[in-house]
Design a protein around this motif. Structure first.
Motif, PDB file in Angstrom:
ATOM      1  N   ASP A   1      -3.970 -26.429   0.234  1.00 20.78           N
ATOM      2  CA  ASP A   1      -4.169 -26.084   1.638  1.00 20.78           C
ATOM      3  C   ASP A   1      -5.417 -25.200   1.800  1.00 20.78           C
ATOM      4  N   LEU A   2      -5.578 -24.247   0.864  1.00 23.45           N
ATOM      5  CA  LEU A   2      -6.724 -23.340   0.937  1.00 23.45           C
ATOM      6  C   LEU A   2      -8.032 -24.115   0.762  1.00 23.45           C
ATOM      7  N   VAL A   3      -8.048 -25.028  -0.221  1.00 28.30           N
ATOM      8  CA  VAL A   3      -9.248 -25.844  -0.472  1.00 28.30           C
ATOM      9  C   VAL A   3      -9.500 -26.764   0.711  1.00 28.30           C
ATOM     10  N   GLY A   4      -8.417 -27.341   1.276  1.00 28.37           N
ATOM     11  CA  GLY A   4      -8.551 -28.233   2.427  1.00 28.37           C
ATOM     12  C   GLY A   4      -9.112 -27.514   3.643  1.00 28.37           C
ATOM     13  N   GLN A   5      -8.636 -26.297   3.895  1.00 29.92           N
ATOM     14  CA  GLN A   5      -9.142 -25.503   5.026  1.00 29.92           C
ATOM     15  C   GLN A   5     -10.619 -25.177   4.850  1.00 29.92           C
ATOM     16  N   LYS A   6     -11.014 -24.857   3.615  1.00 31.84           N
ATOM     17  CA  LYS A   6     -12.413 -24.532   3.354  1.00 31.84           C
ATOM     18  C   LYS A   6     -13.294 -25.741   3.576  1.00 31.84           C
ATOM     19  N   CYS A   7     -12.813 -26.917   3.155  1.00 33.40           N
ATOM     20  CA  CYS A   7     -13.595 -28.147   3.339  1.00 33.40           C
ATOM     21  C   CYS A   7     -13.745 -28.475   4.827  1.00 33.40           C
ATOM     22  N   LEU A   8     -12.677 -28.251   5.613  1.00 36.91           N
ATOM     23  CA  LEU A   8     -12.754 -28.516   7.044  1.00 36.91           C
ATOM     24  C   LEU A   8     -13.725 -27.577   7.731  1.00 36.91           C
ATOM     25  N   ILE A   9     -13.723 -26.312   7.302  1.00 36.51           N
ATOM     26  CA  ILE A   9     -14.658 -25.340   7.898  1.00 36.51           C
ATOM     27  C   ILE A   9     -16.094 -25.725   7.635  1.00 36.51           C
ATOM     28  N   GLN A  10     -16.339 -26.169   6.365  1.00 35.72           N
ATOM     29  CA  GLN A  10     -17.715 -26.579   6.018  1.00 35.72           C
ATOM     30  C   GLN A  10     -18.118 -27.849   6.740  1.00 35.72           C
TER      31      GLN A  10
END
Length: 318
Positions: free
Chosen positions: A309-318
């Motif tokens: 979830d943390l990696v997914g959120q970071k990818c969405l932000i980028q």
């Protein structure tokens, strides 16, 4: 901590792998990579236990403390080791040596107590699940974690205070990568029996007592699990404590191997045995902190989900 006036030693020389210069470059790369894995793995665990609300439970609070402790433990020694691999003359000041011993001793004692606290948490969760929210409330588990740090720090303060009051007026060469307290005590030109007795008592309290507490806790845990009628229920119950049990086995197993292995009686193999002892001591300091986040990540669905979830959120932000 005050350094005794009678001490004439201003610094210590750390031999490390000075007799094996070809190995120094190889182990510099290897230990550096392991240290980066420790920082990354434990850093991610700390991050997810803070950011993911599903992990705001006693077990993950203790896990966050364990990860922070592992970072502190390795950072107290590994940068010194890495610098020693690249420096022709490896020296450390008397005060720097005392500080490094304090941090290393404090982190080791704290981890023993913290693993015992985590065993109690698993005992309550499995053996008394209905009382778990009451027994392991925030008012209980936060002071438990704090007491682990305080106990480890206080014990280390006593040991190091006794050590630095000894006179060091002769040899200043330590045949290790870092300032190990026993190696430093051997260089003192005074009776160290009080120091040895004090360390023996500390080992019983901070090593023996937590081991006994963990052992008894898991006897009750396994007894409770075996009474669960369904195989699926037993598997689910065991999965909640399997990661902690694995970490305990790795932590105490490496200690037992390092201090319990027989010494070589072959005088011709003394140099080889000395090299092996040094490398075992070196890898002991990095192996457990590196494996802890891997174990908890591979054997815990909540942690794996939180990381994704943390990696997914970071990818969405980028």
């Amino acid at each position: 901590m005050e350094i005794a006036n009678q001490s004439t030693v201003a610094e210590f020389v750390l031999l490390g792998l000075s007799d094996h210069p070809m190995l120094e470059k190889t182990f510099f790369v290897l230990i550096l990579l392991m240290y980066l894995v420790i920082l990354l793995g434990n850093g991610v665990l700390i991050l997810v236990t803070i950011l993911d609300s599903h992990l705001h439970t006693p077990m993950y609070f203790f896990l966050g403390n364990l990860s922070f402790l592992d970072i502190c433990y390795t950072t107290s020694s590994i940068p010194l080791v890495l610098d020693g691999f690249l420096t022709p003359r490896k020296t450390i000041s008397f005060s720097g040596c005392a500080m490094q011993m304090f941090l290393s001793f404090a982190m080791g004692a704290t981890e023993c107590v913290l693993l015992g606290m985590m065993a109690f948490d698993r005992y309550v969760a499995i053996c008394n699940p209905l009382r778990y929210p009451v027994v392991m409330s925030k008012a209980a588990y936060v002071p438990m974690a704090v007491s682990s740090w305080v106990a480890g720090g206080a014990n280390s303060m006593v040991q190091i205070s006794l050590a630095v009051q000894l006179p060091f007026c002769g040899d200043n060469i330590i045949n290790h990568f870092t300032c190990e307290i026993l190696a430093v005590l051997k260089l003192a030109c005074a009776d160290i029996s009080i120091n040895v007795i004090s360390m023996g008592v500390a080992n019983v309290i901070f090593l023996g007592v937590p081991v006994l507490f963990i052992f008894v806790s898991y006897i009750f845990i396994l007894s409770t699990i075996l009474r669960i009628p369904s195989a699926e229920g037993r598997k689910k119950a065991f999965s909640t404590c399997s990661a902690h049990l694995t970490v305990v086995i790795v932590f105490y197993g490496t200690i037992l191997f390092m201090y319990g292995k027989p010494k070589s009686k072959d005088p011709l193999g003394a140099d080889k045995q000395d090299l092996v002892d040094k490398l075992i001591s070196l890898f002991y300091g990095v192996l457990t902190p590196m494996l802890n986040p891997i174990i908890y990540s591979l054997r815990n669905k909540d942690v794996k989900t939180a990381v994704r979830d943390l990696v997914g959120q970071k990818c969405l932000i980028q």
